[in-house]
Design a protein around this motif. Structure first.
Motif, PDB file in Angstrom:
ATOM      1  N   TYR A  73      14.309   6.512  -1.733  1.00  0.00           N
ATOM      2  CA  TYR A  73      13.007   5.901  -2.019  1.00  0.00           C
ATOM      3  C   TYR A  73      12.594   4.971  -0.882  1.00  0.00           C
ATOM      4  CZ  TYR A  73       9.419   3.109  -4.351  1.00  0.00           C
ATOM      5  OH  TYR A  73       8.247   2.466  -4.668  1.00  0.00           O
ATOM      6  N   VAL A  74      13.528   4.168  -0.410  1.00  0.00           N
ATOM      7  CA  VAL A  74      13.243   3.259   0.703  1.00  0.00           C
ATOM      8  C   VAL A  74      12.744   4.044   1.913  1.00  0.00           C
ATOM      9  CG1 VAL A  74      14.288   1.684   2.387  1.00  0.00           C
ATOM     10  CG2 VAL A  74      14.847   1.472  -0.047  1.00  0.00           C
ATOM     11  N   GLU A  75      13.389   5.157   2.210  1.00  0.00           N
ATOM     12  CA  GLU A  75      12.974   5.967   3.353  1.00  0.00           C
ATOM     13  C   GLU A  75      11.598   6.589   3.128  1.00  0.00           C
ATOM     14  OE1 GLU A  75      14.306   5.945   6.332  1.00  0.00           O
ATOM     15  OE2 GLU A  75      15.595   4.429   5.396  1.00  0.00           O
ATOM     16  N   GLU A  76      11.284   6.926   1.880  1.00  0.00           N
ATOM     17  CA  GLU A  76       9.955   7.447   1.573  1.00  0.00           C
ATOM     18  C   GLU A  76       8.883   6.393   1.874  1.00  0.00           C
ATOM     19  OE1 GLU A  76       9.828   8.755  -2.448  1.00  0.00           O
ATOM     20  OE2 GLU A  76      11.420  10.240  -2.180  1.00  0.00           O
ATOM     21  N   ILE A  77       9.143   5.160   1.460  1.00  0.00           N
ATOM     22  CA  ILE A  77       8.182   4.072   1.694  1.00  0.00           C
ATOM     23  C   ILE A  77       8.019   3.839   3.191  1.00  0.00           C
ATOM     24  CG2 ILE A  77       7.694   1.634   1.320  1.00  0.00           C
ATOM     25  CD1 ILE A  77       7.464   3.521  -1.163  1.00  0.00           C
ATOM     26  N   ARG A  78       9.118   3.826   3.917  1.00  0.00           N
ATOM     27  CA  ARG A  78       9.038   3.626   5.366  1.00  0.00           C
ATOM     28  C   ARG A  78       8.291   4.774   6.041  1.00  0.00           C
ATOM     29  NH1 ARG A  78      15.267   1.397   6.206  1.00  0.00           N
ATOM     30  NH2 ARG A  78      14.731  -0.833   6.083  1.00  0.00           N
ATOM     31  N   ALA A  79       8.496   5.993   5.551  1.00  0.00           N
ATOM     32  CA  ALA A  79       7.813   7.153   6.136  1.00  0.00           C
ATOM     33  C   ALA A  79       6.312   7.044   5.922  1.00  0.00           C
ATOM     34  CB  ALA A  79       8.357   8.436   5.521  1.00  0.00           C
ATOM     35  N   ILE A  80       5.886   6.564   4.748  1.00  0.00           N
ATOM     36  CA  ILE A  80       4.452   6.395   4.477  1.00  0.00           C
ATOM     37  C   ILE A  80       3.865   5.333   5.395  1.00  0.00           C
ATOM     38  CG2 ILE A  80       2.778   5.623   2.753  1.00  0.00           C
ATOM     39  CD1 ILE A  80       4.551   6.880   0.615  1.00  0.00           C
ATOM     40  N   LEU A  95       0.822  -1.204   0.000  1.00  0.00           N
ATOM     41  CA  LEU A  95       0.000   0.000   0.000  1.00  0.00           C
ATOM     42  C   LEU A  95       0.860   1.261   0.000  1.00  0.00           C
ATOM     43  CD1 LEU A  95      -2.888  -0.958   2.457  1.00  0.00           C
ATOM     44  CD2 LEU A  95      -2.924  -0.892  -0.035  1.00  0.00           C
ATOM     45  N   ALA A  96       1.974   1.232   0.721  1.00  0.00           N
ATOM     46  CA  ALA A  96       2.857   2.394   0.747  1.00  0.00           C
ATOM     47  C   ALA A  96       3.450   2.653  -0.629  1.00  0.00           C
ATOM     48  CB  ALA A  96       3.967   2.191   1.773  1.00  0.00           C
ATOM     49  N   GLN A  97       3.835   1.603  -1.335  1.00  0.00           N
ATOM     50  CA  GLN A  97       4.379   1.792  -2.676  1.00  0.00           C
ATOM     51  C   GLN A  97       3.308   2.276  -3.652  1.00  0.00           C
ATOM     52  OE1 GLN A  97       7.029  -2.044  -3.068  1.00  0.00           O
ATOM     53  NE2 GLN A  97       7.845  -0.418  -4.337  1.00  0.00           N
ATOM     54  N   ARG A 125       7.464  -7.849   8.126  1.00  0.00           N
ATOM     55  CA  ARG A 125       7.119  -6.444   8.308  1.00  0.00           C
ATOM     56  C   ARG A 125       7.546  -5.641   7.090  1.00  0.00           C
ATOM     57  NH1 ARG A 125       8.075  -3.423  13.390  1.00  0.00           N
ATOM     58  NH2 ARG A 125      10.109  -3.019  12.425  1.00  0.00           N
ATOM     59  N   GLY A 126       6.610  -4.894   6.551  1.00  0.00           N
ATOM     60  CA  GLY A 126       6.908  -4.102   5.371  1.00  0.00           C
ATOM     61  C   GLY A 126       8.012  -3.098   5.598  1.00  0.00           C
ATOM     62  N   ILE A 127       8.064  -2.535   6.786  1.00  0.00           N
ATOM     63  CA  ILE A 127       9.068  -1.523   7.087  1.00  0.00           C
ATOM     64  C   ILE A 127      10.476  -2.119   7.068  1.00  0.00           C
ATOM     65  CG2 ILE A 127       9.203  -1.701   9.614  1.00  0.00           C
ATOM     66  CD1 ILE A 127       8.792   1.439   9.551  1.00  0.00           C
ATOM     67  N   ASP A 128      10.579  -3.427   7.330  1.00  0.00           N
ATOM     68  CA  ASP A 128      11.868  -4.120   7.268  1.00  0.00           C
ATOM     69  C   ASP A 128      12.188  -4.551   5.836  1.00  0.00           C
ATOM     70  OD1 ASP A 128      12.110  -3.883  10.036  1.00  0.00           O
ATOM     71  OD2 ASP A 128      11.108  -5.796  10.397  1.00  0.00           O
ATOM     72  N   LEU A 129      11.207  -5.154   5.154  1.00  0.00           N
ATOM     73  CA  LEU A 129      11.447  -5.653   3.804  1.00  0.00           C
ATOM     74  C   LEU A 129      11.675  -4.534   2.804  1.00  0.00           C
ATOM     75  CD1 LEU A 129       8.942  -8.646   3.461  1.00  0.00           C
ATOM     76  CD2 LEU A 129      11.312  -8.638   4.243  1.00  0.00           C
ATOM     77  N   ALA A 130      11.238  -3.328   3.139  1.00  0.00           N
ATOM     78  CA  ALA A 130      11.456  -2.190   2.239  1.00  0.00           C
ATOM     79  C   ALA A 130      12.933  -1.959   1.963  1.00  0.00           C
ATOM     80  CB  ALA A 130      10.823  -0.927   2.830  1.00  0.00           C
ATOM     81  N   GLU A 131      13.781  -2.473   2.822  1.00  0.00           N
ATOM     82  CA  GLU A 131      15.226  -2.354   2.610  1.00  0.00           C
ATOM     83  C   GLU A 131      15.640  -2.927   1.257  1.00  0.00           C
ATOM     84  OE1 GLU A 131      19.380  -4.025   4.648  1.00  0.00           O
ATOM     85  OE2 GLU A 131      17.481  -4.178   5.715  1.00  0.00           O
ATOM     86  N   GLY A 132      14.870  -3.901   0.757  1.00  0.00           N
ATOM     87  CA  GLY A 132      15.206  -4.542  -0.514  1.00  0.00           C
ATOM     88  C   GLY A 132      14.653  -3.831  -1.730  1.00  0.00           C
ATOM     89  N   LEU A 133      14.161  -2.592  -1.574  1.00  0.00           N
ATOM     90  CA  LEU A 133      13.560  -1.854  -2.690  1.00  0.00           C
ATOM     91  C   LEU A 133      14.483  -0.784  -3.273  1.00  0.00           C
ATOM     92  CD1 LEU A 133       9.950  -1.317  -1.253  1.00  0.00           C
ATOM     93  CD2 LEU A 133      10.649  -2.974  -3.005  1.00  0.00           C
TER      94      LEU A 133
END
Length: 300
Positions: free
Chosen positions: A276-283, A171-173, A258-266
């Motif tokens: 971009y990763v930080e943007e997704i985590r912020a959302i 959803l964040a992406q 956890r999406g906030i953890d897996l976002a590291e792979g984006l």
């Protein structure tokens, strides 16, 4: 915007458990309630969409009662006219969550069946021709070479790929790539995740596309097609191998995904990489999307 390959998957596979745990997983599957069949919705405007959500008693504070299954054919064109940003976000996330959960259910079904057959093969040393063909088809769909039944490396790669994606990250992406459903590509092409195509004439040409480039933003028949395509890309493209590795490690350690953890792979999803990763985590943080980890579709 992601430069991604598009695949077609057979719709038949659980949380990553070693083969020895497959019977337990299969028992849990048998007891899992069957979600209601999805409705199809094409709201004329955001007010009609709001009425539809309300008519199903569906809101942030009713998620414990389950999420109604529906496919949103297209986003209302007037989402950008909603004056309150919080209200626009609420409608956007609630509208997409059912399709994200449905996509995860499809993959979970594939995964459970895969683990069941791997366990059966380990116990008996044999599978039917139909069962073998199903595994071969699944491996092709997930771009895994080799025989998962007899090659440990192929089996490990397939189990890494056939797995769910946390709703918070998806959803964040979608929010980031589509401007909460208001971008030109979301409105005219049902493209929520900025996916490209290299077949001229099959998508929308970005207004700022560099001279000499041939890529277009892919057009989807429905928003659900865009969601499923995004899931396939995250689970198969080599750019996200590190994400799948982190996911498999979390599974092995018995940790929640956890999406906030897996976002590291984006980092390769966007030219902005770490930003971009930080943007997704912020959302995820600002919208409390991690609370969706326990969201589930309503039973039939």
């Amino acid at each position: 915007m992601a430069l991604l390959a598009l695949l077609s998957l057979p719709m038949v596979g659980c949380t990553e458990a070693p083969p020895a745990q497959a019977e337990v997983a299969a028992e849990q599957v048998a007891e899992r309630p069957v979600p209601a069949p999805p409705a199809s919705v094409s709201p004329a405007d955001h007010r009609e969409l709001k009425k539809f959500l309300a008519s199903h008693g569906y809101d942030w504070d009713t998620l414990a009662n389950g999420v109604p299954a529906f496919i949103l054919e297209i986003l209302p064109a007037d989402l950008d006219r909603i004056p309150q940003l919080s209200e626009k976000k609420r409608i956007f996330f609630l509208s997409l969550l059912p399709m994200v959960l449905m996509a995860n259910e499809e993959i979970l079904s594939q995964r459970e069946e895969l683990i069941r057959l791997l366990e059966l093969h380990q116990e008996t040393g044999d599978l039917s021709a139909e069962q073998r063909a199903w595994i071969e088809s699944l491996a092709r769909s997930y771009r895994v070479s080799g025989d998962p039944l007899n090659a440990p490396g192929a089996r490990k790669r397939l189990l890494k790929r056939v797995d769910i994606i946390p709703p918070s990250m998806a959803l964040a992406q979608a929010a980031n790539e589509s401007g909460y459903g208001t971008s030109r590509f979301a409105r005219l092409a049902n493209n929520l995740f900025g996916e490209w195509t290299f077949s001229p004439g099959t998508g929308l040409v970005p207004k700022d596309r560099p001279a000499g480039s041939i890529y277009e933003v892919r057009r989807f028949a429905t928003l659900y097609d865009s969601v499923r395509s995004y899931f396939r890309n995250i689970n198969t493209h080599r750019a996200y191998s590190s994400l799948r590795k982190h996911r498999a490690e979390a599974r092995a350690a018995g940790l929640p995904l956890r999406g906030i953890d897996l976002a590291e792979g984006l980092t390769l999803y966007s030219a902005r990489k770490e930003a971009y990763v930080e943007e997704i985590r912020a959302i995820i943080r600002s919208n409390d999307l991690h609370s969706l980890a326990t969201a589930a579709l309503r039973n039939s």
